[in-house]
Design a protein around this motif. Sequence first.
Motif, PDB file in Angstrom:
ATOM      1  N   TYR A 176       0.841  -1.193   0.000  1.00 19.22           N
ATOM      2  CA  TYR A 176       0.000   0.000   0.000  1.00 19.22           C
ATOM      3  C   TYR A 176       0.876   1.242   0.000  1.00 19.22           C
ATOM      4  O   TYR A 176       1.931   1.267   0.625  1.00 19.22           O
ATOM      5  CB  TYR A 176      -0.885   0.037   1.251  1.00 19.22           C
ATOM      6  N   TYR A 177       0.414   2.266  -0.678  1.00 22.94           N
ATOM      7  CA  TYR A 177       1.076   3.554  -0.645  1.00 22.94           C
ATOM      8  C   TYR A 177       0.006   4.615  -0.461  1.00 22.94           C
ATOM      9  O   TYR A 177      -1.079   4.504  -1.043  1.00 22.94           O
ATOM     10  CB  TYR A 177       1.898   3.813  -1.914  1.00 22.94           C
ATOM     11  N   ALA A 178       0.275   5.645   0.331  1.00 21.79           N
ATOM     12  CA  ALA A 178      -0.690   6.694   0.622  1.00 21.79           C
ATOM     13  C   ALA A 178      -0.388   7.933  -0.227  1.00 21.79           C
ATOM     14  O   ALA A 178       0.755   8.366  -0.324  1.00 21.79           O
ATOM     15  CB  ALA A 178      -0.641   7.050   2.101  1.00 21.79           C
ATOM     16  N   TYR A 179      -1.452   8.489  -0.834  1.00 15.27           N
ATOM     17  CA  TYR A 179      -1.341   9.679  -1.681  1.00 15.27           C
ATOM     18  C   TYR A 179      -2.247  10.770  -1.119  1.00 15.27           C
ATOM     19  O   TYR A 179      -3.453  10.566  -0.989  1.00 15.27           O
ATOM     20  CB  TYR A 179      -1.739   9.363  -3.117  1.00 15.27           C
ATOM     21  N   PRO A 180      -1.700  11.955  -0.798  1.00  5.37           N
ATOM     22  CA  PRO A 180      -2.483  13.013  -0.161  1.00  5.37           C
ATOM     23  C   PRO A 180      -3.255  13.888  -1.154  1.00  5.37           C
ATOM     24  O   PRO A 180      -3.082  13.784  -2.377  1.00  5.37           O
ATOM     25  CB  PRO A 180      -1.400  13.837   0.552  1.00  5.37           C
ATOM     26  N   THR A 181      -4.059  14.778  -0.571  1.00  5.23           N
ATOM     27  CA  THR A 181      -4.795  15.781  -1.345  1.00  5.23           C
ATOM     28  C   THR A 181      -3.874  16.464  -2.353  1.00  5.23           C
ATOM     29  O   THR A 181      -2.737  16.793  -2.036  1.00  5.23           O
ATOM     30  CB  THR A 181      -5.370  16.846  -0.383  1.00  5.23           C
ATOM     31  N   GLY A 182      -4.395  16.656  -3.556  1.00  6.42           N
ATOM     32  CA  GLY A 182      -3.631  17.341  -4.601  1.00  6.42           C
ATOM     33  C   GLY A 182      -2.840  16.413  -5.500  1.00  6.42           C
ATOM     34  O   GLY A 182      -2.275  16.857  -6.497  1.00  6.42           O
ATOM     35  N   THR A 183      -2.822  15.120  -5.190  1.00  2.00           N
ATOM     36  CA  THR A 183      -2.089  14.157  -6.003  1.00  2.00           C
ATOM     37  C   THR A 183      -2.926  13.755  -7.208  1.00  2.00           C
ATOM     38  O   THR A 183      -4.141  13.543  -7.092  1.00  2.00           O
ATOM     39  CB  THR A 183      -1.755  12.894  -5.183  1.00  2.00           C
ATOM     40  N   VAL A 184      -2.287  13.655  -8.368  1.00  2.18           N
ATOM     41  CA  VAL A 184      -2.915  13.133  -9.572  1.00  2.18           C
ATOM     42  C   VAL A 184      -2.123  11.906  -9.997  1.00  2.18           C
ATOM     43  O   VAL A 184      -0.897  11.973 -10.149  1.00  2.18           O
ATOM     44  CB  VAL A 184      -2.941  14.175 -10.712  1.00  2.18           C
ATOM     45  N   LEU A 185      -2.819  10.790 -10.164  1.00  2.00           N
ATOM     46  CA  LEU A 185      -2.180   9.525 -10.531  1.00  2.00           C
ATOM     47  C   LEU A 185      -2.669   9.058 -11.895  1.00  2.00           C
ATOM     48  O   LEU A 185      -3.836   9.276 -12.242  1.00  2.00           O
ATOM     49  CB  LEU A 185      -2.548   8.434  -9.511  1.00  2.00           C
ATOM     50  N   LYS A 186      -1.807   8.401 -12.620  1.00  2.00           N
ATOM     51  CA  LYS A 186      -2.187   7.719 -13.861  1.00  2.00           C
ATOM     52  C   LYS A 186      -1.920   6.236 -13.633  1.00  2.00           C
ATOM     53  O   LYS A 186      -0.776   5.827 -13.415  1.00  2.00           O
ATOM     54  CB  LYS A 186      -1.370   8.229 -15.048  1.00  2.00           C
ATOM     55  N   ILE A 187      -2.983   5.442 -13.670  1.00  2.00           N
ATOM     56  CA  ILE A 187      -2.893   4.011 -13.397  1.00  2.00           C
ATOM     57  C   ILE A 187      -3.159   3.264 -14.707  1.00  2.00           C
ATOM     58  O   ILE A 187      -4.199   3.470 -15.328  1.00  2.00           O
ATOM     59  CB  ILE A 187      -3.909   3.610 -12.304  1.00  2.00           C
ATOM     60  N   PRO A 188      -2.228   2.411 -15.138  1.00  2.00           N
ATOM     61  CA  PRO A 188      -2.379   1.740 -16.428  1.00  2.00           C
ATOM     62  C   PRO A 188      -3.571   0.781 -16.491  1.00  2.00           C
ATOM     63  O   PRO A 188      -4.060   0.292 -15.465  1.00  2.00           O
ATOM     64  CB  PRO A 188      -1.066   0.953 -16.579  1.00  2.00           C
ATOM     65  N   PHE A 189      -3.992   0.522 -17.698  1.00  2.00           N
ATOM     66  CA  PHE A 189      -5.032  -0.467 -17.985  1.00  2.00           C
ATOM     67  C   PHE A 189      -4.624  -1.836 -17.430  1.00  2.00           C
ATOM     68  O   PHE A 189      -3.453  -2.197 -17.449  1.00  2.00           O
ATOM     69  CB  PHE A 189      -5.233  -0.556 -19.507  1.00  2.00           C
ATOM     70  N   ASN A 190      -5.579  -2.574 -16.906  1.00  2.00           N
ATOM     71  CA  ASN A 190      -5.409  -3.955 -16.430  1.00  2.00           C
ATOM     72  C   ASN A 190      -4.453  -4.054 -15.238  1.00  2.00           C
ATOM     73  O   ASN A 190      -3.753  -5.047 -15.083  1.00  2.00           O
ATOM     74  CB  ASN A 190      -4.975  -4.874 -17.573  1.00  2.00           C
ATOM     75  N   THR A 191      -4.442  -3.028 -14.394  1.00  2.00           N
ATOM     76  CA  THR A 191      -3.650  -3.043 -13.170  1.00  2.00           C
ATOM     77  C   THR A 191      -4.529  -3.520 -12.023  1.00  2.00           C
ATOM     78  O   THR A 191      -5.643  -3.030 -11.849  1.00  2.00           O
ATOM     79  CB  THR A 191      -3.120  -1.626 -12.852  1.00  2.00           C
ATOM     80  N   LYS A 192      -4.019  -4.473 -11.227  1.00  2.00           N
ATOM     81  CA  LYS A 192      -4.759  -4.899 -10.039  1.00  2.00           C
ATOM     82  C   LYS A 192      -4.731  -3.758  -9.034  1.00  2.00           C
ATOM     83  O   LYS A 192      -3.676  -3.202  -8.734  1.00  2.00           O
ATOM     84  CB  LYS A 192      -4.155  -6.157  -9.434  1.00  2.00           C
ATOM     85  N   MET A 193      -5.908  -3.410  -8.508  1.00  2.00           N
ATOM     86  CA  MET A 193      -5.996  -2.259  -7.618  1.00  2.00           C
ATOM     87  C   MET A 193      -6.906  -2.567  -6.437  1.00  2.00           C
ATOM     88  O   MET A 193      -7.969  -3.157  -6.595  1.00  2.00           O
ATOM     89  CB  MET A 193      -6.557  -1.046  -8.371  1.00  2.00           C
ATOM     90  N   ILE A 194      -6.443  -2.171  -5.255  1.00  2.00           N
ATOM     91  CA  ILE A 194      -7.271  -2.148  -4.048  1.00  2.00           C
ATOM     92  C   ILE A 194      -7.162  -0.726  -3.513  1.00  2.00           C
ATOM     93  O   ILE A 194      -6.062  -0.211  -3.326  1.00  2.00           O
ATOM     94  CB  ILE A 194      -6.793  -3.162  -2.995  1.00  2.00           C
ATOM     95  N   LEU A 195      -8.297  -0.079  -3.270  1.00  2.18           N
ATOM     96  CA  LEU A 195      -8.332   1.311  -2.843  1.00  2.18           C
ATOM     97  C   LEU A 195      -9.029   1.389  -1.494  1.00  2.18           C
ATOM     98  O   LEU A 195     -10.116   0.828  -1.317  1.00  2.18           O
ATOM     99  CB  LEU A 195      -9.102   2.124  -3.891  1.00  2.18           C
ATOM    100  N   ASN A 196      -8.407   2.089  -0.530  1.00  3.47           N
ATOM    101  CA  ASN A 196      -8.979   2.230   0.807  1.00  3.47           C
ATOM    102  C   ASN A 196      -8.760   3.625   1.366  1.00  3.47           C
ATOM    103  O   ASN A 196      -7.848   4.339   0.950  1.00  3.47           O
ATOM    104  CB  ASN A 196      -8.340   1.227   1.775  1.00  3.47           C
ATOM    105  N   ASN A 197      -9.621   3.965   2.334  1.00  6.77           N
ATOM    106  CA  ASN A 197      -9.428   5.155   3.151  1.00  6.77           C
ATOM    107  C   ASN A 197      -9.155   4.677   4.568  1.00  6.77           C
ATOM    108  O   ASN A 197     -10.076   4.317   5.300  1.00  6.77           O
ATOM    109  CB  ASN A 197     -10.659   6.060   3.114  1.00  6.77           C
ATOM    110  N   PHE A 198      -7.903   4.652   4.959  1.00  8.66           N
ATOM    111  CA  PHE A 198      -7.508   4.219   6.297  1.00  8.66           C
ATOM    112  C   PHE A 198      -7.463   5.384   7.286  1.00  8.66           C
ATOM    113  O   PHE A 198      -7.092   5.206   8.438  1.00  8.66           O
ATOM    114  CB  PHE A 198      -6.130   3.552   6.257  1.00  8.66           C
ATOM    115  N   ASN A 199      -7.820   6.583   6.838  1.00 10.10           N
ATOM    116  CA  ASN A 199      -7.672   7.789   7.650  1.00 10.10           C
ATOM    117  C   ASN A 199      -9.027   8.313   8.111  1.00 10.10           C
ATOM    118  O   ASN A 199     -10.042   8.064   7.470  1.00 10.10           O
ATOM    119  CB  ASN A 199      -6.945   8.864   6.833  1.00 10.10           C
ATOM    120  N   PRO A 200      -9.040   9.057   9.227  1.00  4.53           N
ATOM    121  CA  PRO A 200     -10.312   9.574   9.732  1.00  4.53           C
ATOM    122  C   PRO A 200     -10.948  10.623   8.816  1.00  4.53           C
ATOM    123  O   PRO A 200     -12.160  10.768   8.795  1.00  4.53           O
ATOM    124  CB  PRO A 200      -9.961  10.171  11.093  1.00  4.53           C
ATOM    125  N   GLU A 201     -10.138  11.348   8.039  1.00  5.93           N
ATOM    126  CA  GLU A 201     -10.672  12.369   7.144  1.00  5.93           C
ATOM    127  C   GLU A 201     -11.398  11.716   5.978  1.00  5.93           C
ATOM    128  O   GLU A 201     -10.943  10.710   5.432  1.00  5.93           O
ATOM    129  CB  GLU A 201      -9.536  13.258   6.624  1.00  5.93           C
TER     130      GLU A 201
END
Length: 107
Positions: free
Chosen positions: A65-90
């Motif tokens: 897992y890697y955490a990305y804060p407000t203001g981050t823009v990511l480009k994730i390639p096609f056919n990438t395995k992804m799990i997305l979570n919010n582990f933070n109180p905000e």
Amino acid sequence: MVEQLFKLTGGDDKIVEKVILDENLHYIHAIINQSDGFPEHYTNAVVYMTVIRGIVSLQLDEQDYYAYPTGTVLKIPFNTKMILNNFNPETLELILIKAPPPEELPE
């Protein structure tokens, strides 16, 4: 009126809204509360993800897992395995753009 108008839902309640689904792109707005997220899946298009508020925790393919804060823009390639979570109180808020859009429209 030449332009089309679209409205995003505000607030802190969980929502995943498909704002635009057309032949050019899919534009998705998501609000995710603490300890929630998206289950493991493979991206069905190139995904451009903007963190509007909060911190998104992503596990891509076999990486940790890697955490990305407000203001981050990511480009994730096609056919990438992804799990997305919010582990933070905000509250987490994202814009997801799939371009070009997937061949099949989501249900």
